[in-house]
Design a protein around this motif. Structure first.
Motif, PDB file in Angstrom:
ATOM      1  N   ARG A   1       4.592  -8.066  -0.705  1.00  0.00           N
ATOM      2  CA  ARG A   1       3.698  -7.067  -1.277  1.00  0.00           C
ATOM      3  C   ARG A   1       2.323  -7.036  -0.627  1.00  0.00           C
ATOM      4  O   ARG A   1       1.788  -5.964  -0.366  1.00  0.00           O
ATOM      5  CB  ARG A   1       3.547  -7.321  -2.780  1.00  0.00           C
TER       6      ARG A   1
ATOM      7  N   HIS B   1       0.875  -2.184   2.705  1.00  0.00           N
ATOM      8  CA  HIS B   1       1.361  -1.373   1.587  1.00  0.00           C
ATOM      9  C   HIS B   1       0.381  -0.253   1.239  1.00  0.00           C
ATOM     10  O   HIS B   1       0.786   0.871   0.941  1.00  0.00           O
ATOM     11  CB  HIS B   1       1.596  -2.244   0.351  1.00  0.00           C
TER      12      HIS B   1
ATOM     13  N   ALA C   1       7.643  -1.043   4.056  1.00  0.00           N
ATOM     14  CA  ALA C   1       6.694  -1.649   3.117  1.00  0.00           C
ATOM     15  C   ALA C   1       7.433  -2.278   1.941  1.00  0.00           C
ATOM     16  O   ALA C   1       7.021  -3.327   1.426  1.00  0.00           O
ATOM     17  CB  ALA C   1       5.704  -0.587   2.626  1.00  0.00           C
ATOM     18  N   ASP C   2       8.539  -1.665   1.512  1.00  0.00           N
ATOM     19  CA  ASP C   2       9.326  -2.238   0.417  1.00  0.00           C
ATOM     20  C   ASP C   2      10.130  -3.458   0.865  1.00  0.00           C
ATOM     21  O   ASP C   2      10.500  -4.292   0.039  1.00  0.00           O
ATOM     22  CB  ASP C   2      10.288  -1.175  -0.142  1.00  0.00           C
TER      23      ASP C   2
END
Length: 408
Positions: free
Chosen positions: A37, A67, A32-33
């Motif tokens: 976003r 996310h 997710a990082d």
């Protein structure tokens, strides 16, 4: 490598493993990082078994916001305690022990036979509050998700049953001792998939009783393949190295109940995955060795599958041992009672330690291990050219042994 004239369809496979599945949450958190976003779920096909089915369903129900889905997994796994999974208070544990003893002595007369060692009603309540099942179909209808597959084992038909919710074009399948059934996934499917035999109660679905999906699941990668995946990311919960033989001058003693139970769970959750990965690797080698113009008959209908395996870089049993005192005293006493004082319950403990100190370290480990292969992971997920198999060297050594020169 996958032909990029058409973007590869990536499947995510999340095997079971009890509390060890917190490692999967850490790998997904790292991903997710790595991604933008506000991106959607990058996996059109998601398949899960047992505790991995929980992670799979959370991702599928929040496919519009990857996310957010990962943040929910991180929050739940990072704040776990045994009481959220099963009733672990002294009175409940005492009643369960007495019931089992009485049933064994009396042959089930007067008291009835118990159906499980632990009561996982708290977990059902937790999942009911946190997973919005109608969103799965909404995400499929919106083109964000192609399919979610959840596997359970039928005690009545002795078949591995994969319940899948997918686009209209996907059909069910029937193979020896395994079937694919189109269903609208609900809480019962999830509870059936995580019903570890003897530990948690079986769940009734459509007139049959189901238990943990890892039972009879000899081909855990097949649901993703049936549903159209061209490449499969597998987030495993232990490395594939076998335990080294212990050399000691002391005489061998028989394994205790806890050691045997841990061994059985390890076999249940892992051996089918490794065998299936080996089978796909052999098929890939065969297909790659035949020129396209010579692929006739059955070979015309087969396609190679790229696979990537992410495994923990540390032994989760040793991590669990550090946090054994975090487990509720009644459960610890039960483990000590069946294991004795030899510390042989490490493997079993690593599956049952639903406590935040342990699960948080597993999340951090998963995050670190994923970041260590960030470039390869992103290439795989984004459909770029990748090796047929990306895995740690000890996995590749066995899987590519048929062609030793390719295992370097």
């Amino acid at each position: 490598m996958t032909d990029n004239t058409q973007r590869a369809k990536t499947g995510l496979v999340l095997p079971g493993g009890g509390a060890r599945c917190a490692f999967q949450a850490g790998v997904l958190k790292a991903m997710a990082d790595m991604l933008p976003r506000n991106c959607c779920n990058p996996f059109p096909i998601i398949s899960g078994t047992s505790a991995g089915a929980i992670n799979a369903t959370v991702l599928a129900s929040n496919a519009r916001r990857f996310h957010r889905a990962v943040a929910e997994l991180d929050h739940v796994w990072g704040n776990f305690h045994s009481g959220a999974v099963f009733r672990a208070d002294s009175w409940t544990m005492f009643k369960s022990s007495v019931h089992w003893m009485a049933a064994l002595v009396l042959g089930g007369n007067f008291v009835g036979m118990p159906i499980s060692l632990l009561n996982n009603a708290p977990l059902r309540a937790l999942l009911s509050r946190n997973i919005r099942f109608p969103r799965i179909q909404a995400n499929i209808d919106g083109g964000i998700l192609d399919a979610l597959a959840i596997t359970a084992a039928s005690y009545n038909s002795a078949c591995s049953s994969t319940f899948f919710q997918a686009t209209p074009g996907d059909r069910g399948w029937t193979r020896t001792r395994r079937v694919g059934l189109r269903e609208t996934i609900n809480l019962d499917h999830l509870m059936g998939s995580i019903a570890v035999p003897l530990v948690f109660p079986p769940v009734q679905i459509d007139g049959q009783y189901y238990g943990d999906g890892a039972m009879r699941h000899a081909t855990p990668l097949s649901p993703a393949v049936h549903l159209g995946a061209d490449r499969i990311l597998i987030i495993s919960i232990r490395d594939e190295q076998g335990d080294s033989p212990v050399i000691s001058d002391k005489p061998l003693t028989p394994p205790g109940i806890a050691q045997i139970a841990g061994y059985m769970l390890d076999t249940l959750f892992m051996d089918g995955l490794y065998s299936d990965l080996e089978r796909i690797t052999r098929i890939n080698q065969m297909l790659d060795s035949v020129a396209d113009e010579h692929k006739t008959g059955i070979l015309e209908h087969m396609r190679p599958i790229d696979t990537m395996v992410v495994v923990p870089s540390q032994d989760l049993r040793l991590i669990a041992q550090k946090y054994r005192k975090e487990m509720p005293m009644p459960v610890r006493l039960l483990l000590r009672g069946v294991a004795g004082r030899k510390g042989s319950e490490q493997r079993l403990l690593s599956f049952l330690l639903f406590e935040k100190a342990y699960t948080r370290e597993l999340i951090n480990l998963g995050y670190k291990d994923a970041m260590a292969i960030k470039d390869q992971l992103m290439d795989f997920v984004m459909g770029k050219d990748v090796p047929r198999l990306f895995a740690p060297s000890w996995v590749k050594k066995d899987l590519l042994r048929i062609h030793p020169e390719t295992s370097a």
